[in-house]
Design a protein around this motif. Structure first.
Motif, PDB file in Angstrom:
ATOM      1  N   THR A   1      -0.843   1.044   0.350  1.00 29.52           N
ATOM      2  CA  THR A   1      -0.137   0.247  -0.661  1.00 29.52           C
ATOM      3  C   THR A   1       0.601  -0.935  -0.046  1.00 29.52           C
ATOM      4  OG1 THR A   1       1.748   1.761  -0.460  1.00 29.52           O
ATOM      5  CG2 THR A   1       0.192   2.171  -2.250  1.00 29.52           C
ATOM      6  N   GLY A   2       0.663  -2.014  -0.817  1.00 27.49           N
ATOM      7  CA  GLY A   2       1.440  -3.177  -0.397  1.00 27.49           C
ATOM      8  C   GLY A   2       0.631  -4.414  -0.078  1.00 27.49           C
ATOM      9  N   HIS A   3      -0.688  -4.293  -0.046  1.00 25.83           N
ATOM     10  CA  HIS A   3      -1.532  -5.441   0.267  1.00 25.83           C
ATOM     11  C   HIS A   3      -1.953  -6.174  -1.013  1.00 25.83           C
ATOM     12  CE1 HIS A   3      -1.808  -4.403   4.486  1.00 25.83           C
ATOM     13  NE2 HIS A   3      -2.073  -3.158   4.150  1.00 25.83           N
ATOM     14  N   VAL A   4      -2.521  -7.354  -0.845  1.00 23.98           N
ATOM     15  CA  VAL A   4      -2.998  -8.144  -1.982  1.00 23.98           C
ATOM     16  C   VAL A   4      -4.357  -8.750  -1.636  1.00 23.98           C
ATOM     17  CG1 VAL A   4      -0.680  -8.710  -2.813  1.00 23.98           C
ATOM     18  CG2 VAL A   4      -1.787 -10.220  -1.146  1.00 23.98           C
TER      19      VAL A   4
ATOM     20  N   PRO B   1       1.943   4.248   2.949  1.00 23.26           N
ATOM     21  CA  PRO B   1       2.174   2.853   2.579  1.00 23.26           C
ATOM     22  C   PRO B   1       2.004   1.932   3.782  1.00 23.26           C
ATOM     23  CG  PRO B   1       4.264   3.934   2.950  1.00 23.26           C
ATOM     24  CD  PRO B   1       3.207   4.999   3.106  1.00 23.26           C
ATOM     25  N   SER B   2       1.864   0.653   3.519  1.00 23.34           N
ATOM     26  CA  SER B   2       1.885  -0.322   4.605  1.00 23.34           C
ATOM     27  C   SER B   2       3.322  -0.498   5.091  1.00 23.34           C
ATOM     28  CB  SER B   2       1.330  -1.662   4.130  1.00 23.34           C
ATOM     29  OG  SER B   2       2.166  -2.206   3.128  1.00 23.34           O
ATOM     30  N   ALA B   3       3.463  -1.025   6.292  1.00 28.75           N
ATOM     31  CA  ALA B   3       4.801  -1.264   6.823  1.00 28.75           C
ATOM     32  C   ALA B   3       5.456  -2.451   6.126  1.00 28.75           C
ATOM     33  CB  ALA B   3       4.727  -1.501   8.322  1.00 28.75           C
ATOM     34  N   SER B   4       4.678  -3.497   5.910  1.00 29.03           N
ATOM     35  CA  SER B   4       5.211  -4.726   5.324  1.00 29.03           C
ATOM     36  C   SER B   4       4.565  -4.983   3.973  1.00 29.03           C
ATOM     37  CB  SER B   4       4.947  -5.908   6.261  1.00 29.03           C
ATOM     38  OG  SER B   4       5.416  -7.105   5.707  1.00 29.03           O
ATOM     39  N   ASN B   5       5.386  -5.106   2.965  1.00 31.78           N
ATOM     40  CA  ASN B   5       4.894  -5.310   1.610  1.00 31.78           C
ATOM     41  C   ASN B   5       4.522  -6.773   1.387  1.00 31.78           C
ATOM     42  OD1 ASN B   5       4.267  -4.940  -1.030  1.00 31.78           O
ATOM     43  ND2 ASN B   5       6.352  -4.615  -1.747  1.00 31.78           N
ATOM     44  N   LYS B   6       3.265  -7.029   1.038  1.00 29.56           N
ATOM     45  CA  LYS B   6       2.800  -8.401   0.836  1.00 29.56           C
ATOM     46  C   LYS B   6       2.960  -8.874  -0.613  1.00 29.56           C
ATOM     47  CE  LYS B   6       1.355  -8.808   5.088  1.00 29.56           C
ATOM     48  NZ  LYS B   6       1.605  -7.445   5.585  1.00 29.56           N
TER      49      LYS B   6
ATOM     50  N   GLN C   1      -1.743  -0.014  -7.674  1.00 33.91           N
ATOM     51  CA  GLN C   1      -2.577   0.410  -6.554  1.00 33.91           C
ATOM     52  C   GLN C   1      -2.636   1.930  -6.451  1.00 33.91           C
ATOM     53  OE1 GLN C   1      -0.760  -1.691  -3.292  1.00 33.91           O
ATOM     54  NE2 GLN C   1      -1.444  -3.690  -4.037  1.00 33.91           N
ATOM     55  N   LEU C   2      -1.498   2.570  -6.590  1.00 34.60           N
ATOM     56  CA  LEU C   2      -1.467   4.035  -6.545  1.00 34.60           C
ATOM     57  C   LEU C   2      -2.208   4.632  -7.738  1.00 34.60           C
ATOM     58  CD1 LEU C   2       2.194   4.759  -5.385  1.00 34.60           C
ATOM     59  CD2 LEU C   2       0.090   5.279  -4.141  1.00 34.60           C
TER      60      LEU C   2
END
Length: 278
Positions: free
Chosen positions: A69-72, A102-107, A117-118
Motif C-alpha cells: 500500500t501507498g504507491h500510485v 505497507p510501503s515505508a513512504s506513502n506516495k 488498494q486494500l
C-alpha cells in the motif's frame, strides 16, 4: 491449547524437504511459508509448491507481500501484478492467508487511495478463497501501528481483510497486549510470536535489522512476560486463529536443524504452560 501453534519455515536451516519432514515429525501440523526463502531455494517455485503441498502440512500463511500500500500509477499496477502471482502460488499450496505489508513512504496524500488498494486486494484474494492479513510496520508513514492499520482496514470494509498482530511491535514502545481493546478478535487474522534480546528500539535502522534478522523463539529473550500476556489476551478475547513461532536469527541456522526443532518444541511447551495455567 485451542489455537494451533505454527512454525515458520524461513528461519530454519536445512533443505526444504528436510525442514518439512522435521516439522511434521515434531508434531506440528502447519507452517508459515516465507516467499523469500522459497525464491532462494534450490528448487524452482513450482517444485517448492509441490513439495509443500505434498508434505501434509497446512499452510497457515504466506509471508509476505511487501511494500504494497501507498504507491500510485504504474508502480501500484506492478504491485498488484505481483500480488496476483503471490495469490496464485498460495492457492496452489492450499493456503488461505497472505500477509501484506505497507510501503515505508506513502506516495499518495489521499487516505481513500490506501483504502481502495486494500479493498481491491481483498476482493481479488476472495475469489481464490484467501484472506488478507495487513501487518503494520513501524517505519511506514501510514500503517505504523495497530491503530493506524486498523483504521484503514475498517474503512475498507471487506470481511476478507484483517489485521496481523506481530509481537515485534512491542519493541517500538507500543503495548501489544492492548490490541484486543482496539480491534475485534474476529478481525485479527494471525498472531506472530517472536522474542527479542532487547527491550526497546528507537532507531529506524535497528528496528529493520531486528525485524529481519534477530527474532528468537518465545521464552528465549527479554519479552517473555509481554508475550505471555498477549497469549492470555488472545484466549480471553476469543481469538481463534494460529499462533506462529516466527524466528530468523542466524544462531538457529548455525546450530543445525535438530537443535532448532528442539528450541521450537521448548517454545511450544512454554506456550502450553501459559494457556493451561500450569
Amino acid at each position: 491449547m485451542s489455537n494451533s501453534v505454527v512454525l515458520g519455515l524461513g528461519g530454519l536451516p536445512g533443505t526444504l524437504d528436510q525442514r518439512l519432514q522435521a516439522i511434521r515429525d515434531a508434531g506440528f501440523d502447519a507452517v508459515e511459508v516465507d516467499a523469500t526463502d522459497m525464491a532462494r531455494s534450490s528448487f524452482s517455485i513450482a517444485e517448492s509448491v509441490s513439495h509443500i503441498r505434498s508434505s501434509g502440512l497446512r499452510v497457515a500463511a504466506l509471508k509476505e507481500l511487501r511494500d504494497f500500500t501507498g504507491h500510485v500509477g504504474h508502480v501500484m499496477t506492478y504491485r498488484m501484478e505481483l500480488a496476483k502471482t503471490s495469490l496464485s502460488m498460495l492457492a496452489d499450496m492450499g493456503g488461505k492467508l497472505i500477509i501484506v505489508n505497507p510501503s515505508a513512504s506513502n506516495k499518495t496524500t489521499h487516505v481513500s487511495e490506501l483504502v481502495d488498494q486494500l479493498r481491491a486486494l481483498a476482493t481479488l484474494a476472495m475469489k481464490r478463497g484467501i484472506r488478507v492479513g495487513y501487518r503494520p510496520l513501524p517505519w511506514s508513514d501510514h500503517a505504523y501501528d495497530f491503530a493506524s492499520a486498523w483504521r484503514l482496514i475498517e474503512q475498507a470494509g471487506n470481511r476478507n481483510l484483517g489485521l496481523v498482530v506481530d509481537s515485534f511491535q512491542n519493541l517500538t514502545d507500543l503495548d501489544i497486549t492492548t490490541v484486543f481493546q482496539q480491534v475485534p478478535a474476529e478481525k485479527v487474522f494471525l498472531v506472530r510470536l517472536s522474542d527479542f534480546k532487547m527491550s526497546a528500539l528507537h532507531v529506524l535502522e535497528d528496528k529493520i535489522e531486528v525485524d529481519h534478522h534477530q527474532r528468537f523463539f518465545p521464552g528465549a529473550g527479554n519479552l517473555s512476560g509481554d508475550l505471555a500476556e498477549l497469549v492470555r489476551q488472545c484466549q480471553q478475547n476469543g481469538y481463534e486463529g494460529d499462533l506462529v513461532l516466527s524466528v530468523n536469527d542466524e544462531s538457529y541456522r548455525m546450530a543445525g536443524l535438530d537443535s532448532a526443532i528442539k528450541s521450537a518444541l521448548r517454545a511450544r511447551n512454554w506456550l502450553d504452560k501459559i494457556t493451561t495455567g500450569a
